[in-house]
Design an enzyme around this catalytic site. Structure first.
Site, PDB file in Angstrom:
ATOM      1  N   TYR A  53       0.617  -1.314  -0.172  1.00 44.28           N
ATOM      2  CA  TYR A  53       0.041  -0.141   0.125  1.00 44.28           C
ATOM      3  C   TYR A  53       0.897   1.226  -0.015  1.00 44.28           C
ATOM      4  CZ  TYR A  53      -3.712  -3.214   1.429  1.00 44.28           C
ATOM      5  OH  TYR A  53      -4.434  -4.391   1.483  1.00 44.28           O
TER       6      TYR A  53
ATOM      7  N   HIS B 165       0.444 -11.890   1.712  1.00 43.62           N
ATOM      8  CA  HIS B 165      -0.497 -11.101   0.961  1.00 43.62           C
ATOM      9  C   HIS B 165      -1.332 -11.888   0.164  1.00 43.62           C
ATOM     10  CE1 HIS B 165      -1.526  -6.616   0.143  1.00 43.62           C
ATOM     11  NE2 HIS B 165      -2.472  -7.294   0.033  1.00 43.62           N
TER      12      HIS B 165
END
Ligand code: NAD
Length: 280
Positions: free
Chosen positions: A54, A116
């Site tokens: 991010y 992830h």
């Protein structure tokens, strides 16, 4: 069931994780993410979900430091999650990535660190690295994200630690019943990403009708459905009014019929990528 914004679930290793948190995917590094995280903590949120990918961990860390001071909180009052990105999977690279996340966040430890995505041929080595930082006490719980049943079955063959959490795309169009049942049978807590379907579900007629009955917004009804379904939820917003609105779900309860009506909206439809067919 969560009955306050700060209510927690006990994960399979005994630690407490808030049922509700702020997601910061696509919150811009710098002032935008700093303001969003500070608004959330001021509102009473105690859990923040970020990731190396991010590119806003520095801002999250800054917001955490400022919010601790301004709200007279201690580090242990907060629950900070980050994730290792696909390009860093593998044993040594994951160890390095974990420490880089800590450095960017300027934290001594993380509460939860996740793989992830299940990168083929790599996620088992990645998991060994998570087990290592967990055994060293640098993270309070470790888990996975976007793992299907077959990924979990494969991981569990050699895993020394059972993942505490599986963070998956989950919303009224993708209720993930089979994966939820499997996770529950293994003691793995399910956490919903894109709980609002990235905003796409907020105009759905059934959701709007249910929302009208309770005098609540569509977003509030969906988030309440998560909690009543024993699912951790982390809606994203960078707007203070929505951050406040999304957390204002502890003064009503959906009836069993309304929970069922929302369950019935499932279409196995993803807004994000398919964990069995992604190319990043
Ligand atoms: P979401 O379902 O939380 O939707 C967020 C969007 O909905 C916002 O950008 C905004 O446009 C809208 N919104 C939010 N609150 C609203 C309100 N009250 N009224 C009207 N509109 C509103 O989508 P998301 O950001 O994709 O998911 C939430 C979090 O999940 C992310 O921020 C991230 O932390 C996590 N996530 C994880 C993965 C993963 O692979 N593990 C993938 C995607 C997201």
């Amino acid at each position: 069931m969560a009955n306050t914004l700060q209510a927690t679930v006990t994960l399979n290793n005994g630690i407490q994780m808030p049922w509700f948190g702020l997601g910061v995917y696509l919150a811009k590094e710098g002032q935008e993410v700093v303001d969003a995280v500070k608004s959330a903590i001021r509102t009473g949120y105690r859990s923040i979900d970020t990731a190396a990918a991010y590119r806003n961990e520095e801002g999250v860390g800054q917001a955490v430091r400022e919010a601790l001071q301004e709200n007279d909180l201690r580090r242990e009052d907060l629950f900070i999650t980050s994730k290792v990105w696909n390009s860093h999977q593998g044993y040594e690279t994951t160890l390095a990535s974990f420490h880089e996340s800590l450095e960017r966040l300027q934290l001594d430890y993380l509460d939860l660190f996740l793989i992830h995505w299940p990168v083929k041929e790599k996620y088992k080595d990645t998991w060994r690295a998570l087990e290592k930082v967990y055994s060293e006490g640098k993270v309070r719980a470790i888990g996975v994200s976007n793992f299907q049943v077959h990924h979990l079955e494969d991981l569990l063959i050699e895993a020394k630690v059972v993942p505490a959490v599986n963070q998956i795309e989950l919303h009224p169009y993708l209720t993930q019943k089979e994966l939820r049942t499997y996770c529950q049978s293994k003691g793995i807590q399910v956490e919903a990403w894109s709980p609002l379907g990235q905003g796409n579900l907020l105009t759905h007629d059934t959701i709007k009708t249910i929302a009208g009955k309770y005098g609540k917004s569509a977003a509030q009804v969906i988030l309440r459905w998560d909690l009543q379904s024993q699912i951790i939820t982390i809606p994203k917003s960078v707007h203070e009014a929505r951050i406040v609105e999304n957390a204002d779900i502890f003064d009503f309860s959906l009836s069993a019929e309304d929970v069922e009506a929302i369950d019935g909206l499932n279409r196995n439809q993803r807004f994000g990528s398919d964990p069995d067919n992604f190319n990043f």
